[in-house]
Design an enzyme around this catalytic site. Structure first.
Site: not given
Length: 184
Positions: A141-145
DNA sequence: AGGACAACGGTCT
DNA sequence: AGACCGTTGTCCT
């Protein structure tokens, strides 16, 4: 790897949770899973025990060490065009935010405010940020984006350095070949 | 450019 | 009811 699809399941009370650790291009990770799918994924920014404790608090279950299970999921993550099941536990709002994250294309970023607007609460950037902060499944779940509107990188649970490194890698990768996610 | 600060919305106690 | 926050906009120096 290039995951084609992520399927969300909500956590079923009393499911057993297994865990194991692996090396990745961004440091050691711990993979937590039920028989339904991956329910946790953390870069070991803190000692392993910390994440096990966190899991106990979130799911009310103490994970059991089962490296073979974790390895199966780990390989599943790396299969091309894999359909991956995620098991999440959170409020309706949090789940909406997490799903929205998955729609952010590889190699791009989005601001907390843009995400809030998209979700229908223009002023909700802070709320979106706290929902993102509850994400239990790093990278998948790409919360780094999600970064700040003013271009600063913002915060990251697993280390700002790591957030930066992930973004840099994805930038390169998305130029090289269009659909697909970078290899962790 | 960078610091201080209030207001934001959702969640936990 | 009050406090906590992976933010943001504004007002300062």
């Amino acid at each position: 790897m290039s995951l084609s699809e992520l399927i969300f399941h909500t956590y079923n009370e009393a499911a057993t949770i297994c865990y194991g650790t692996h090396a990745s291009a961004h440091g050691e990770v711990v993979v937590l899973s039920t028989e339904k799918g991956i329910c946790g994924f953390h870069f070991l920014e803190e000692p392993l025990a910390y994440y096990l404790h966190l899991t106990k608090k979130k799911f009310n279950v103490l994970p059991v060490y089962a490296p073979s299970h974790a390895k199966d999921w780990w390989q599943c993550i790396h299969q091309t065009a894999a359909v991956l099941s995620l098991v999440v536990r959170g409020t309706a709002f949090q789940q909406r935010v997490w799903k929205a994250l998955c729609a952010i294309p590889v190699g791009t970023t989005c601001s907390y405010q843009a995400l809030a607007t998209q979700l229908g609460s223009v002023q909700g950037a802070r709320a979106v940020a706290s929902a993102i902060a509850q994400n239990f499944i790093a990278w998948l779940i790409p919360c780094h984006r999600v970064i700040r509107q003013d271009g600063q990188i913002g915060g990251y649970r697993w280390g700002i350095q790591r957030k930066f490194a992930l973004l840099e890698q994805e930038k390169v990768f998305s130029c090289a070949s269009m659909p697909g996610a970078a290899i962790v």
